[in-house]
Design an enzyme around this catalytic site. Structure first.
Site, PDB file in Angstrom:
ATOM      1  N   PHE A 193      71.285  33.099 -21.886  1.00  0.00           N
ATOM      2  CA  PHE A 193      70.699  32.020 -22.678  1.00  0.00           C
ATOM      3  C   PHE A 193      71.753  31.499 -23.642  1.00  0.00           C
ATOM      4  CE2 PHE A 193      68.626  30.097 -26.327  1.00  0.00           C
ATOM      5  CZ  PHE A 193      67.767  29.215 -25.715  1.00  0.00           C
ATOM      6  N   ASP A 226      79.400  34.688 -26.826  1.00  0.00           N
ATOM      7  CA  ASP A 226      78.257  34.056 -27.483  1.00  0.00           C
ATOM      8  C   ASP A 226      77.567  35.133 -28.316  1.00  0.00           C
ATOM      9  OD1 ASP A 226      75.916  32.951 -28.357  1.00  0.00           O
ATOM     10  OD2 ASP A 226      75.269  32.152 -26.413  1.00  0.00           O
ATOM     11  N   LYS A 254      72.550  31.986 -35.655  1.00  0.00           N
ATOM     12  CA  LYS A 254      71.344  32.652 -36.180  1.00  0.00           C
ATOM     13  C   LYS A 254      71.504  33.389 -37.528  1.00  0.00           C
ATOM     14  CE  LYS A 254      68.522  32.796 -32.065  1.00  0.00           C
ATOM     15  NZ  LYS A 254      69.136  32.547 -30.757  1.00  0.00           N
TER      16      LYS A 254
HETATM   17  C1  LIG Z   1      69.353  31.414 -29.976  1.00  0.00           C
HETATM   18  C2  LIG Z   1      70.559  31.438 -29.141  1.00  0.00           C
HETATM   19  C3  LIG Z   1      71.266  30.258 -28.863  1.00  0.00           C
HETATM   20  C4  LIG Z   1      70.789  28.897 -29.328  1.00  0.00           C
HETATM   21  O1  LIG Z   1      70.794  28.805 -30.717  1.00  0.00           O
HETATM   22  P1  LIG Z   1      70.021  27.585 -31.431  1.00  0.00           P
HETATM   23  O2  LIG Z   1      70.401  27.749 -32.881  1.00  0.00           O
HETATM   24  O3  LIG Z   1      68.570  27.762 -31.163  1.00  0.00           O
HETATM   25  O4  LIG Z   1      70.546  26.345 -30.854  1.00  0.00           O
HETATM   26  C5  LIG Z   1      72.424  30.361 -28.112  1.00  0.00           C
HETATM   27  N1  LIG Z   1      72.862  31.544 -27.667  1.00  0.00           N
HETATM   28  C6  LIG Z   1      72.214  32.692 -27.919  1.00  0.00           C
HETATM   29  C7  LIG Z   1      72.776  33.982 -27.407  1.00  0.00           C
HETATM   30  C8  LIG Z   1      71.031  32.675 -28.641  1.00  0.00           C
HETATM   31  O5  LIG Z   1      70.364  33.817 -28.868  1.00  0.00           O
END
Ligand SMILES: *Cc1c(COP(=O)(O)O)cnc(C)c1O
Length: 400
Positions: A136, A221, A250
């Site tokens: 994701f 990521d 986050k």
């Molecule tokens: C939540 C998340 C995203 C997206 O972040 P947003 O701030 O909602 O755009 C991307 N990568 C990972 C691993 C995530 O957990």
């Protein structure tokens, strides 16, 4: 009155399946509704509130900056931004930072950077981004292409080109997919949304090696796993690999929207003035709060204590899994990013609803996983309280 409320609710685009509950204040690990009912927060706005709610240090940082200056522009120098950039780069073993406002924006920027770097090296056709099955990376068009969830893409095509998926955790498949068209391998050290799946031992090292063998970059990521979530400032630091790009969001602002890409100097040089931008990215308010978050994470012994308390939570989850073997079929995760994979007889959404009725907030993840994301400040007594609620609710599902 209720008509009015319904009209307001209906005015919000229904992109989320929302629970019919709202909170008016929070303190530490607790959220409160208007009638002052307390909920224990093991969701933290999906891995965001690393210091829980209403942390006095973060509030003070925000208030003091709010009185001085909210926003200027990246057309000028921003002191707090330079300070945070150097701190993050130093922690990550990298050199330069680009600031934006969310995880998806940061990932999108990281992909642009990887492609631009290869382009500047003279490899104009090297644009492929290798991603993992179950990954994701967010919801913009390009990050939908990077995300391995066909349902999320339905009706939004065509997708941007150049994103290829290989099974997460499998180095043979990864090596088979490598070639000189690959600009970067993009990987979550622990797949959060995918189901709290930890990369197998040696996998990240193998990713680094495969990238090096073909001149590709590694994008970590760490939007969900970064900022102490797994007990390390960045999850990859549990290994000895060095990514070329580290993506954060986050937890970075502890609740204030902010995202960042930390990169090698050569990547920053390949970008250069005018290559990318963000009106709000790295503004004084966001930077003041993120610096305060980092202050808290840097406190001597804090992350060590996160690992200790997270191990206590893990013990409790192990006990639950032992006590309810027909309901819990796997334990997953790291630090304070934990998952319980539920058996097919249980739907995780029903579980989170039942837990919410008992005043515990948790989050569903992929593969029918119940995900727990408490604040990093979650105390031993709160671990016990969460456990007791989980035990009660699981026992109710056994009985039914
Ligand atoms: C939540 C998340 C995203 C997206 O972040 P947003 O701030 O909602 O755009 C991307 N990568 C990972 C691993 C995530 O957990």
């Amino acid at each position: 009155m209720s008509m009015e409320i319904d009209a307001r609710q209906a005015a919000v685009m229904p992109t989320y399946g929302r629970a019919d509950i709202s909170f008016v204040r929070g303190k530490g690990s607790w959220l409160y509704t208007r009638d002052d009912t307390a909920y224990l927060d093991c969701a933290t706005g999906i891995a965001v509130n690393v210091f829980g709610h209403g942390d006095t240090r973060l509030v003070a940082a925000l208030m003091s900056q709010a009185e001085k200056l909210w926003h200027t522009s990246n057309l000028y120098r921003i002191d707090e931004q330079e300070k945070l950039a150097l701190r993050l780069a130093t922690h990550a073993g990298l050199d330069q930072v680009f600031f934006c406002n969310s995880g998806v924006e940061a990932n999108e920027a990281a992909v642009k950077m990887a492609r631009r770097f290869q382009f500047r090296q003279g490899f104009e056709k090297r644009f492929k981004i290798l991603c993992a099955g179950g990954a994701f990376h967010g919801r913009t068009l390009a990050m939908l292409a990077a995300t391995d969830k066909p349902l999320f893409r339905e009706g939004f095509g065509p997708m941007p080109e150049g994103f290829v998926h290989v099974p997460f955790g499998n180095l043979n498949h990864l090596r088979d997919a490598m070639n000189v068209d690959v600009a970067a391998i993009m990987v979550e050290p622990v797949q959060g949304e995918g189901g709290a799946i930890v990369a197998p031992e040696g996998y990240l090292e193998g990713v680094r090696k495969a990238a090096d063998d073909f001149g590709a970059l590694v994008i970590a990521d760490e939007v969900q796993t970064g900022m102490g979530r797994t007990g390390y400032l960045f999850a990859y630091q549990k290994t000895d690999i060095q990514p070329d790009l580290v993506v954060l969001a986050k937890g970075l602002g502890g609740g204030f929207p902010v995202g960042a890409v930390v990169a090698r100097k050569a990547i920053g040089e390949a970008m250069g003035p005018g290559s990318h931008g963000s009106t709000f990215g790295g503004n004084p308010l966001a930077m003041a709060v993120a610096n305060a978050v980092l202050d808290g994470l840097e406190e001597t012994g804090f992350l060590e204590d996160v690992r200790r308390r997270a191990a206590l939570l893990n013990d409790k989850l192990n006990k639950l899994a032992d006590d309810y073997p027909t309901l819990i079929i796997e334990r997953r995760g790291a630090g304070f990013l934990r998952g319980l994979k539920l058996s097919d007889s249980l739907v995780v959404g029903d579980m989170t609803t039942a837990l919410r009725a008992e005043k515990l907030l948790c989050v569903p993840a992929g593969e029918n996983v119940l995900r727990l994301l408490p604040p990093l400040t979650f105390s031993e007594s709160e671990i016990e309280q969460a456990y007791l609620i989980l035990d009660r609710v699981f026992s109710g599902f056994v009985a039914s």
